[in-house]
Design an enzyme around this catalytic site. Structure first.
Site, PDB file in Angstrom:
ATOM      1  N   GLU A  35      -3.017  -8.713   5.031  1.00 14.45           N
ATOM      2  CA  GLU A  35      -3.364  -8.124   6.326  1.00 14.45           C
ATOM      3  C   GLU A  35      -4.855  -7.903   6.542  1.00 14.45           C
ATOM      4  O   GLU A  35      -5.319  -7.945   7.681  1.00 14.45           O
ATOM      5  CB  GLU A  35      -2.697  -6.741   6.522  1.00 14.45           C
ATOM      6  CG  GLU A  35      -1.208  -6.729   6.409  1.00 14.45           C
ATOM      7  CD  GLU A  35      -0.791  -6.163   5.080  1.00 14.45           C
ATOM      8  OE1 GLU A  35       0.132  -5.351   5.064  1.00 14.45           O
ATOM      9  OE2 GLU A  35      -1.402  -6.524   4.067  1.00 14.45           O
ATOM     10  N   ASP A  93       1.824  -5.445   2.942  1.00 15.99           N
ATOM     11  CA  ASP A  93       2.040  -4.186   2.238  1.00 15.99           C
ATOM     12  C   ASP A  93       3.515  -3.960   1.862  1.00 15.99           C
ATOM     13  O   ASP A  93       4.420  -4.431   2.556  1.00 15.99           O
ATOM     14  CB  ASP A  93       1.554  -3.007   3.090  1.00 15.99           C
ATOM     15  CG  ASP A  93       0.041  -2.916   3.130  1.00 15.99           C
ATOM     16  OD1 ASP A  93      -0.606  -3.483   2.245  1.00 15.99           O
ATOM     17  OD2 ASP A  93      -0.497  -2.275   4.059  1.00 15.99           O
ATOM     18  N   ASP A 103       6.028  -2.012   2.316  1.00 17.38           N
ATOM     19  CA  ASP A 103       6.837  -1.046   3.063  1.00 17.38           C
ATOM     20  C   ASP A 103       7.442  -1.761   4.267  1.00 17.38           C
ATOM     21  O   ASP A 103       7.275  -2.978   4.436  1.00 17.38           O
ATOM     22  CB  ASP A 103       6.008   0.171   3.488  1.00 17.38           C
ATOM     23  CG  ASP A 103       4.757  -0.203   4.275  1.00 17.38           C
ATOM     24  OD1 ASP A 103       4.652  -1.360   4.740  1.00 17.38           O
ATOM     25  OD2 ASP A 103       3.872   0.662   4.436  1.00 17.38           O
ATOM     26  N   GLU A 146       6.703  -1.617   7.388  1.00 15.51           N
ATOM     27  CA  GLU A 146       5.665  -2.156   8.269  1.00 15.51           C
ATOM     28  C   GLU A 146       5.167  -3.486   7.735  1.00 15.51           C
ATOM     29  O   GLU A 146       5.004  -4.458   8.474  1.00 15.51           O
ATOM     30  CB  GLU A 146       4.504  -1.159   8.375  1.00 15.51           C
ATOM     31  CG  GLU A 146       3.492  -1.477   9.441  1.00 15.51           C
ATOM     32  CD  GLU A 146       3.883  -0.924  10.802  1.00 15.51           C
ATOM     33  OE1 GLU A 146       3.275  -1.348  11.787  1.00 15.51           O
ATOM     34  OE2 GLU A 146       4.803  -0.096  10.873  1.00 15.51           O
ATOM     35  N   TYR A 167      -0.631   1.908  -3.769  1.00 13.84           N
ATOM     36  CA  TYR A 167      -0.439   1.941  -2.315  1.00 13.84           C
ATOM     37  C   TYR A 167      -0.264   3.372  -1.838  1.00 13.84           C
ATOM     38  O   TYR A 167       0.479   4.160  -2.430  1.00 13.84           O
ATOM     39  CB  TYR A 167       0.774   1.098  -1.940  1.00 13.84           C
ATOM     40  CG  TYR A 167       0.935   0.896  -0.457  1.00 13.84           C
ATOM     41  CD1 TYR A 167      -0.093   0.356   0.303  1.00 13.84           C
ATOM     42  CD2 TYR A 167       2.122   1.225   0.177  1.00 13.84           C
ATOM     43  CE1 TYR A 167       0.053   0.157   1.672  1.00 13.84           C
ATOM     44  CE2 TYR A 167       2.284   1.016   1.546  1.00 13.84           C
ATOM     45  CZ  TYR A 167       1.244   0.482   2.285  1.00 13.84           C
ATOM     46  OH  TYR A 167       1.398   0.290   3.636  1.00 13.84           O
ATOM     47  N   ARG A 196       0.880   4.735   1.051  1.00 10.83           N
ATOM     48  CA  ARG A 196       1.967   5.181   1.943  1.00 10.83           C
ATOM     49  C   ARG A 196       3.267   5.130   1.161  1.00 10.83           C
ATOM     50  O   ARG A 196       3.916   4.083   1.070  1.00 10.83           O
ATOM     51  CB  ARG A 196       2.030   4.308   3.198  1.00 10.83           C
ATOM     52  CG  ARG A 196       0.812   4.461   4.088  1.00 10.83           C
ATOM     53  CD  ARG A 196       0.932   3.648   5.383  1.00 10.83           C
ATOM     54  NE  ARG A 196      -0.264   3.819   6.198  1.00 10.83           N
ATOM     55  CZ  ARG A 196      -1.334   3.045   6.138  1.00 10.83           C
ATOM     56  NH1 ARG A 196      -1.356   2.034   5.296  1.00 10.83           N
ATOM     57  NH2 ARG A 196      -2.375   3.270   6.906  1.00 10.83           N
ATOM     58  N   HIS A 199       9.531   2.655  -4.932  1.00 10.05           N
ATOM     59  CA  HIS A 199       8.080   2.609  -4.771  1.00 10.05           C
ATOM     60  C   HIS A 199       7.390   3.395  -5.885  1.00 10.05           C
ATOM     61  O   HIS A 199       8.007   4.113  -6.644  1.00 10.05           O
ATOM     62  CB  HIS A 199       7.680   3.171  -3.414  1.00 10.05           C
ATOM     63  CG  HIS A 199       8.077   2.274  -2.277  1.00 10.05           C
ATOM     64  ND1 HIS A 199       7.814   2.581  -0.959  1.00 10.05           N
ATOM     65  CD2 HIS A 199       8.716   1.089  -2.258  1.00 10.05           C
ATOM     66  CE1 HIS A 199       8.264   1.620  -0.189  1.00 10.05           C
ATOM     67  NE2 HIS A 199       8.828   0.703  -0.945  1.00 10.05           N
TER      68      HIS A 199
END
Length: 770
Positions: free
Chosen positions: A22, A94, A96, A98, A329, A331, A376
């Site tokens: 990204e 990423d 997740d 999103e 990460y 989040r 995670h």
């Protein structure tokens, strides 16, 4: 969950393997890790999204979303070209929902073939993690994509349906949202709870005591009087939590007189001594919410700043010629730590602090967050040997502060428990049935993790610091039956305090506690409601408080949209989204179930919601006609207008007391209705408007001298843009005239000019017209 897709059999296409991430920083870091064997490209964030100027969701066709390209055309073209020459495309967005959605959008937009497309992800950007990710490459997890798509569609439906309603019923420029509106409600309810709190006065009494020939002296508080406890706790049921207020039965100074008499008369005797060893375990490593809370409390970072700095630490920092991802990460709602890092950390702790500081078995922490994704990783350093001090010269001041906080919290979480020797002493005065006192003491036997990371008590645990036990006080050796000497009596009056206003840390903690939002939503939610002027930050103490506008919007939404404004309902929506991610529910069915009730509420609100009447501002007079002024609201805040506005008077004042100038008369006539044109002043500066406003809304731009700017289009300056070669034209803003490229918005070049140059350009165009 989606299963791994096998690559198509047969010969592998020619060309290098392509990795799409990204961000440019992530691209740079991964490129250095993998070298020339791979081509790494960045999508520069999202590549597709719902359109910005329309709802983009077909309510009659299974809520089908319409996506438009949100990325830069040049970037998309470069990605398509790179795909043509790639043997395999790895989508390394990423880890997740999103990130999964971005990977899917890339696959759709770039027309990637499933047999040549693989999804990889990593919780840290390190050589080991990046290279291992290829061993677990899989296809797109469409359950995760559906969960993210459901959230996006749901929020779009709520925002695009509720916001116009608020514009009509309250004021223009407002917005509402599934998470943001509940967050604002928390603050508005807290404002009421503080206003409704009934303050009470109470008294405490402590005795300063000494054992003969034994130092130190110490204090003991009165615990019981005539066989009954003197301390009491009242629990207030608040909107989002319980609030406990401590006080005593002594409500006047006079009520302490009998106790004082007994203490002075004595005898004062030790009745019981209880000693024990207490162990205290370290808190777990950071997750998103706890990192944001500690960053706010310890280093003064707002949630938005915390996430921005953490992003830079995750994506990579230049260290000694290498770009290194320093943390995992950021989040996440999981406390997990890899076994490899736990082993490394245990070794580090033994070397630096001693073998006794490393527990025999690695600690395990279970998340209490609703819907936590345990697969995670928590937020922690990628290499514990990269101490904050060793990296200080490579980091900015903000990066250093946050990295140090993350490093210390993590190392502490992997250390042995702290051990305390505690003692509780019960003391009688005038006999056990008359008066009992309590003295507490605590000494550190083994610091354990406290040698690295100090923890702070939650500000809500008590309403009065003076009522807390002095549990760390040193006590002399005491035994049952010891006689004590009274040195003095300390009486103090207190007032019960209302629940505190939220700050960023406590608001995030409450949202997390009730399952409102997810790690990625806390910071943008707070930013949104501050930008909308629904809440504001007090200068003193950085407390968050609801504005009058926030309270007005909340009250209206509470009345007509009870589900959306309910804590448990909103949390239930989050759990349903988790069910979609797990493949247990279908996203269209979930949206359909929500939308049927929402549209009923919307219809009812459209018919029955009434616009709040403006209130008279006491002592304020219109600067034009002298009539009373009333308070009004806009998305920019509160302001005052004449009671006759806009029918017969245009008087306005802002709340600081300065007034907008009265309209200036001109010789111009309105081309639409023939009424005189006047010059008004707005937030963006002066402009020419029809005096028949609001019946006629005709307006024109004016120059610095108040002359109307030709409406036939911007004037040609006779100069060319240095960047793209297109003509530069005369434009105006609140700050005056300037030259702008006629190729705007593709070319945004601007050139500042003087009033003399502006006049010359106008003369040049007048000659052309002639």
């Amino acid at each position: 969950m989606a299963t791994n897709q096998n690559k198509a059999a047969g010969a592998k296409p020619k060309g290098k393997e392509l990795i799409i991430v990204e961000s440019p920083t992530k691209q740079k870091t991964i490129s250095k890790i993998l070298g020339s064997s791979y081509i790494v490209r960045s999508s520069f964030g999202h590549v597709r999204d719902l359109p910005s100027k329309e709802i983009g969701v077909d309510e009659k066709n299974n809520f089908k979303p319409t996506y438009v390209i949100s990325g830069k055309p040049r970037v998309i073209s470069e990605l398509k070209e790179a795909v043509k020459n790639a043997s395999t495309v790895y989508l390394a967005t990423d880890p997740d929902r999103e990130g999964e959605a971005i990977a899917w959008h890339l696959q759709e937009l770039l027309h990637l073939k499933p047999e040549n497309t693989r999804r990889i992800y990593f919780h840290e950007i390190t050589p080991t993690a990046v290279k291992e990710s290829f061993e677990h490459a899989r296809g797109i997890d469409h359950n995760l994509v559906d969960a993210q798509q459901a959230r996006r569609v749901l929020d779009r439906l709520v925002g695009y349906k509720l916001s116009p309603l608020l514009w009509r019923k309250i004021t223009s420029g407002l917005s509402a949202g599934r998470v943001q509106s509940v967050a604002v409600r928390l603050l508005t309810e807290r404002a009421k709870e503080i206003a409704d709190f009934k303050e009470q006065v109470y008294w405490t009494i402590k005795a300063s005591l000494e054992k003969e020939n034994q130092k130190p002296s110490f204090s003991a508080r009165v615990l019981k009087w005539e066989g009954k406890n003197v301390e009491k706790t009242v629990t207030y049921k608040l909107f989002a939590e319980d609030y406990k207020v401590k006080s005593t039965v002594f409500n006047t100074n006079e009520s302490l007189a009998p106790v004082n008499a007994v203490l002075r008369q004595g005898p004062i005797v030790v009745e019981k001594v209880e000693k024990k060893e207490v162990k205290q375990k370290a808190r777990p490593p950071f997750i998103t919410s706890s990192m944001q809370q500690d960053a706010y409390n310890k280093i003064g970072f707002g949630s938005q700043k915390t996430m921005q700095v953490a992003q830079s630490l995750y994506e990579g920092i230049e260290i000694g010629g290498q770009t290194v991802g320093l943390i995992t990460y950021m989040r996440t709602d999981s406390f997990n730590v890899s076994k490899q890092l736990q082993a490394q950390t245990s070794k580090f702790i033994k070397e630096k602090y001693g073998p006794e500081y490393a527990p025999k078995t690695a600690p395990v922490f279970k998340s209490k967050v609703k819907g936590a994704q345990e697969a995670h990783e928590s937020i922690h350093p990628t290499d514990v040997y990269r101490t904050p001090q060793s990296l200080k010269n490579y980091l900015t001041a903000d990066q250093y502060k946050l990295y140090e906080l993350i490093w210390l919290r993590f190392v502490a979480s992997q250390m042995a428990e702290a051990v305390f020797n505690t003692v509780a002493v019960d003391i009688s005065a005038g006999g056990k049935e008359k008066c009992m006192l309590r003295a507490n003491g605590r000494t550190v036997k083994f610091k354990g993790y406290l040698s690295v990371y100090q923890e702070e008590a939650d500000e809500r645990e008590s309403n009065d610091d003076d009522s807390k036990d002095d549990s760390s006080a040193l006590l002399p050796p005491l035994e049952q039956g010891d006689a004590l000497k009274l040195l003095g009596i300390d009486t103090k009056d207190h007032k019960t305090t209302p629940p505190p206003n939220y700050n960023e840390a406590s608001l995030i903690k409450t949202l997390e506690k009730h399952g409102i939002g997810r790690p990625s939503t806390y910071a943008p939610t707070i930013k949104t409601i501050m930008d909308r002027k629904y809440i504001e930050k007090q200068a003193k103490g950085n407390k968050l408080v609801a504005t009058d506008l926030g309270i007005t919007v909340t009250e209206q939404l509470k009345e007509f949209f009870k589900d959306i404004m309910d804590l448990s309902y909103t949390a239930g929506v989050e759990e349903t989204l988790d069910d979609i991610a797990e493949g247990d529910k279908k996203w269209v069915e979930v949206i359909s179930g929500f939308y049927s009730g929402f549209t009923r509420d919307l219809d009812n609100a459209s018919k029955n919601m009434r616009k709040p009447a403006p209130s008279v501002a006491e002592g304020e007079q219109c600067p034009i006609c002298g009539s009373p002024m009333v308070r009004r609201r806009s998305k920019y805040g509160e302001y005052l207008t004449c009671v006759n506005y806009p029918d017969t008077c245009q008087g306005k004042k802002n709340l600081s007391g300065s007034s907008f100038p009265a309209p200036e008369q001109t010789a111009e006539k309105c081309e639409k209705c023939g009424s005189p044109m006047v010059i008004r002043t707005g937030r963006k500066g002066r402009f020419m408007a029809c005096s028949a406003y609001p019946k006629c809304r005709n307006t024109y731009s004016v120059d610095a001298q108040g002359n109307r700017v030709a409406s036939s289009g911007p004037l040609d300056s006779g100069r060319k843009c240095e960047k793209c070669g297109k003509p530069l034209v005369l434009r105006h803003s609140a700050k005056g005239a300037f030259l702008g490229c006629s190729g705007y918005p593709k070319c945004k070049n601007i050139v500042n000019i003087t009033p003399e140059e502006e006049a010359a350009i106008k003369k040049l165009n007048e000659k052309k017209d002639a």
